[in-house]
Write a protein that holds these residues in place. Sequence first.
Motif, PDB file in Angstrom:
ATOM      1  N   VAL A  77      -8.427 -33.229 103.320  1.00 30.43           N
ATOM      2  CA  VAL A  77      -8.480 -31.916 103.972  1.00 30.43           C
ATOM      3  C   VAL A  77      -7.637 -31.908 105.253  1.00 30.43           C
ATOM      4  O   VAL A  77      -7.039 -30.889 105.598  1.00 30.43           O
ATOM      5  CB  VAL A  77      -9.923 -31.429 104.258  1.00 30.43           C
ATOM      6  N   ILE A  80      -4.127 -31.143 104.185  1.00 33.02           N
ATOM      7  CA  ILE A  80      -3.893 -29.716 103.910  1.00 33.02           C
ATOM      8  C   ILE A  80      -3.726 -28.962 105.227  1.00 33.02           C
ATOM      9  O   ILE A  80      -2.812 -28.141 105.378  1.00 33.02           O
ATOM     10  CB  ILE A  80      -5.064 -29.101 103.115  1.00 33.02           C
ATOM     11  N   ALA A  81      -4.601 -29.257 106.204  1.00 29.80           N
ATOM     12  CA  ALA A  81      -4.543 -28.559 107.486  1.00 29.80           C
ATOM     13  C   ALA A  81      -3.199 -28.795 108.174  1.00 29.80           C
ATOM     14  O   ALA A  81      -2.559 -27.860 108.662  1.00 29.80           O
ATOM     15  CB  ALA A  81      -5.686 -29.012 108.380  1.00 29.80           C
ATOM     16  N   SER A  84      -0.235 -26.989 106.158  1.00 31.91           N
ATOM     17  CA  SER A  84      -0.226 -25.537 106.291  1.00 31.91           C
ATOM     18  C   SER A  84       0.039 -25.119 107.729  1.00 31.91           C
ATOM     19  O   SER A  84       0.738 -24.136 107.971  1.00 31.91           O
ATOM     20  CB  SER A  84      -1.564 -24.957 105.820  1.00 31.91           C
ATOM     21  N   GLY A  85      -0.504 -25.879 108.682  1.00 25.46           N
ATOM     22  CA  GLY A  85      -0.297 -25.537 110.083  1.00 25.46           C
ATOM     23  C   GLY A  85       1.155 -25.659 110.506  1.00 25.46           C
ATOM     24  O   GLY A  85       1.638 -24.899 111.344  1.00 25.46           O
ATOM     25  N   ALA A  87       3.747 -25.297 108.433  1.00 24.50           N
ATOM     26  CA  ALA A  87       4.648 -24.546 107.558  1.00 24.50           C
ATOM     27  C   ALA A  87       5.332 -23.386 108.274  1.00 24.50           C
ATOM     28  O   ALA A  87       6.524 -23.162 108.100  1.00 24.50           O
ATOM     29  CB  ALA A  87       3.883 -24.032 106.345  1.00 24.50           C
ATOM     30  N   GLY A 231       0.711 -29.414 100.945  1.00 26.68           N
ATOM     31  CA  GLY A 231      -0.527 -28.646 100.972  1.00 26.68           C
ATOM     32  C   GLY A 231      -0.972 -28.218  99.583  1.00 26.68           C
ATOM     33  O   GLY A 231      -2.149 -28.310  99.229  1.00 26.68           O
ATOM     34  N   VAL A 232      -0.026 -27.767  98.768  1.00 28.51           N
ATOM     35  CA  VAL A 232      -0.354 -27.300  97.421  1.00 28.51           C
ATOM     36  C   VAL A 232      -0.829 -28.479  96.559  1.00 28.51           C
ATOM     37  O   VAL A 232      -1.818 -28.379  95.821  1.00 28.51           O
ATOM     38  CB  VAL A 232       0.868 -26.609  96.774  1.00 28.51           C
ATOM     39  N   ALA A 235      -4.311 -29.462  97.607  1.00 28.08           N
ATOM     40  CA  ALA A 235      -5.307 -28.476  97.170  1.00 28.08           C
ATOM     41  C   ALA A 235      -5.711 -28.725  95.721  1.00 28.08           C
ATOM     42  O   ALA A 235      -6.851 -28.478  95.331  1.00 28.08           O
ATOM     43  CB  ALA A 235      -4.764 -27.068  97.343  1.00 28.08           C
ATOM     44  N   MET A 256     -10.925 -33.544 110.446  1.00 30.44           N
ATOM     45  CA  MET A 256      -9.980 -32.456 110.160  1.00 30.44           C
ATOM     46  C   MET A 256      -9.558 -31.745 111.439  1.00 30.44           C
ATOM     47  O   MET A 256      -8.371 -31.517 111.663  1.00 30.44           O
ATOM     48  CB  MET A 256     -10.629 -31.485 109.167  1.00 30.44           C
ATOM     49  N   LEU A 257     -10.538 -31.426 112.312  1.00 29.16           N
ATOM     50  CA  LEU A 257     -10.193 -30.727 113.559  1.00 29.16           C
ATOM     51  C   LEU A 257      -9.308 -31.609 114.436  1.00 29.16           C
ATOM     52  O   LEU A 257      -8.337 -31.132 115.039  1.00 29.16           O
ATOM     53  CB  LEU A 257     -11.465 -30.330 114.314  1.00 29.16           C
ATOM     54  N   LEU A 260      -5.717 -31.895 112.902  1.00 30.32           N
ATOM     55  CA  LEU A 260      -5.007 -30.614 113.047  1.00 30.32           C
ATOM     56  C   LEU A 260      -4.499 -30.445 114.475  1.00 30.32           C
ATOM     57  O   LEU A 260      -3.317 -30.147 114.699  1.00 30.32           O
ATOM     58  CB  LEU A 260      -5.947 -29.460 112.657  1.00 30.32           C
ATOM     59  N   MET A 264      -0.448 -30.655 115.698  1.00 29.32           N
ATOM     60  CA  MET A 264       0.218 -29.517 116.339  1.00 29.32           C
ATOM     61  C   MET A 264       0.811 -29.946 117.675  1.00 29.32           C
ATOM     62  O   MET A 264       1.923 -29.560 118.028  1.00 29.32           O
ATOM     63  CB  MET A 264      -0.782 -28.369 116.521  1.00 29.32           C
TER      64      MET A 264
ATOM     65  N   LEU B  25      -0.042 -18.885 105.901  1.00 28.52           N
ATOM     66  CA  LEU B  25      -0.612 -20.233 105.928  1.00 28.52           C
ATOM     67  C   LEU B  25      -1.256 -20.536 107.267  1.00 28.52           C
ATOM     68  O   LEU B  25      -2.348 -21.067 107.338  1.00 28.52           O
ATOM     69  CB  LEU B  25       0.475 -21.269 105.647  1.00 28.52           C
ATOM     70  N   VAL B  29      -5.182 -21.432 108.084  1.00 28.92           N
ATOM     71  CA  VAL B  29      -5.653 -22.655 108.742  1.00 28.92           C
ATOM     72  C   VAL B  29      -6.504 -22.317 109.957  1.00 28.92           C
ATOM     73  O   VAL B  29      -7.560 -22.926 110.189  1.00 28.92           O
ATOM     74  CB  VAL B  29      -4.454 -23.536 109.162  1.00 28.92           C
ATOM     75  N   LEU B  91      -9.715 -23.491 103.799  1.00 29.12           N
ATOM     76  CA  LEU B  91      -8.553 -24.363 103.981  1.00 29.12           C
ATOM     77  C   LEU B  91      -7.903 -24.705 102.631  1.00 29.12           C
ATOM     78  O   LEU B  91      -6.684 -24.622 102.482  1.00 29.12           O
ATOM     79  CB  LEU B  91      -9.002 -25.648 104.680  1.00 29.12           C
ATOM     80  N   ILE B  92      -8.721 -25.060 101.648  1.00 26.80           N
ATOM     81  CA  ILE B  92      -8.190 -25.408 100.325  1.00 26.80           C
ATOM     82  C   ILE B  92      -7.575 -24.177  99.665  1.00 26.80           C
ATOM     83  O   ILE B  92      -6.567 -24.252  98.967  1.00 26.80           O
ATOM     84  CB  ILE B  92      -9.311 -26.000  99.431  1.00 26.80           C
ATOM     85  N   PRO B  95      -3.322 -22.812 100.580  1.00 25.48           N
ATOM     86  CA  PRO B  95      -2.114 -23.049  99.777  1.00 25.48           C
ATOM     87  C   PRO B  95      -2.167 -22.347  98.414  1.00 25.48           C
ATOM     88  O   PRO B  95      -1.131 -21.947  97.893  1.00 25.48           O
ATOM     89  CB  PRO B  95      -2.089 -24.568  99.584  1.00 25.48           C
ATOM     90  N   LEU B 125      -4.211 -25.120  89.923  1.00 26.32           N
ATOM     91  CA  LEU B 125      -4.980 -25.030  91.167  1.00 26.32           C
ATOM     92  C   LEU B 125      -6.333 -24.362  90.935  1.00 26.32           C
ATOM     93  O   LEU B 125      -7.356 -24.801  91.460  1.00 26.32           O
ATOM     94  CB  LEU B 125      -4.182 -24.251  92.224  1.00 26.32           C
TER      95      LEU B 125
END
Lengths: 303, 135
Positions: A77, A80-81, A84-85, A87, A231-232, A235, A256-257, A260, A264, B25, B29, B91-92, B95, B125
């Motif tokens: 996770v 993913i964070a 996406s963050g 992107a 990310g994809v 997921a 996760m926090l 992330l 950043m 995105l 997030v 979050l999941i 994407p 997905l």
Amino acid sequence: MLLFAVSSKSLFQVNVPDESPCSPLNTLTFSAILLAGGLGAGFLGALSGLGGGVVIVPLLTIVFGVDIRYAIGASLVSVIATSSGAAAAYVKEGFSNIRIGMFLEIATTLGALFGAFLAAYIAPSAIAIIFGVVLLSSVYLSFRQKGDFPPPEKPDRIAQHLRLAGSYPAGDGERSYEVGGVTTGFGLMALAGALSGLLGIGSGAVKVLAMDQAMRIPFKVSTTTSNFMIGVTAAASAGIYLHRGYLDPGLAMPVMLGVLGGSMLGARMLMQARVRVLRFVFNLVVLALGIEMIINGAMGKLL
Amino acid sequence: MTPSTSQHESSRHDVKLEQALGNLLRAGVLTAAGFVVAGAILLLLRTGGAPVRDYHHFVPPDAQLRSVPGIFFGAVALDPRSLIQFGMLVLIATPVLRVAASLVGFLLEHDLLYVAITAIVLCVLIFSMAGGRGL
């Protein structure tokens, strides 16, 4: 090498908490420590380009004695964070190629499903050994010379059929490029996806390898497209992890926090900082963790 | 070989689409992080002093925290762990939403080949989000 392995062992062993069930840590302190660990991992991961995910699993398993299944859940996770963050920042530069990304995602998502499927059947100690080997290879890959490989000698027929060629903004206007080696690239992407689903990592290094070396896509395009794919891909296995119980809220939350926030911060620093020394140090840490994972896995400590 | 003008136009079109998707995105997030932080505050207020759960051995969390409807109803009831899990679900889903948006983008461009490619990715997905029956 053996001496190094032994010294790294004693270095990490100091922090390993007692196996006794009555741990003195309370939930608040534990969460704060994991948040700080996630911050550090995300920060260094962004600066080094290796990504925070590669150190989360060793950190949780070796230092905190967490079962590797919880660890890969929390790591995935975070991946993913981070992806996406970042992107939005990448996209503004206009480098990523959405067609290449989407086509290769067929390979990465199917690979990720397969990896997540395997994770339930492979012994945790074997997963630890595979993880260690992947850590060592990603250090090797990150020390390889970065830069563009020569463009493909002849455009790939599949690439032409799929209209994968594109262009990106360079100093003197748009620069167009052709794409080669689609079959090899597709296969490597399936491997990247399987590793991602099995180990809870982004597999960014394998993704860039597939696009740079096999498909001869310019470095700037491959890096940004890889980020969007991470990310994809993640997921695709995260849903399965969730249903299987690999995602524990108390553990995944601080990690996760932290990752992330750290990534950043790291992405912002990347613009101004000289990161060569940091990158070198981080690579050494990853190297040591990789050896430690292999030793622990071989000795069956992570069972 | 020089790319045709139509290819140039479509790649410029892609860039605009990409920018919108990049912002989507980031919004996803931040929303996810918001739910996780809310759950974390409630969780630590209630059980911050309690000893850490045993993570040395793998015991899957309650079934309620592992299914989409269970997490949803738990989050509505402001259960801290469910709120965190709901954040993870957002979050999941981020994407996945991006892939769905790309599908619409390719549909608008009448690019049927890429509509098909994107649809395959989306199916994988959704299969995973549904729990990967049989896996």
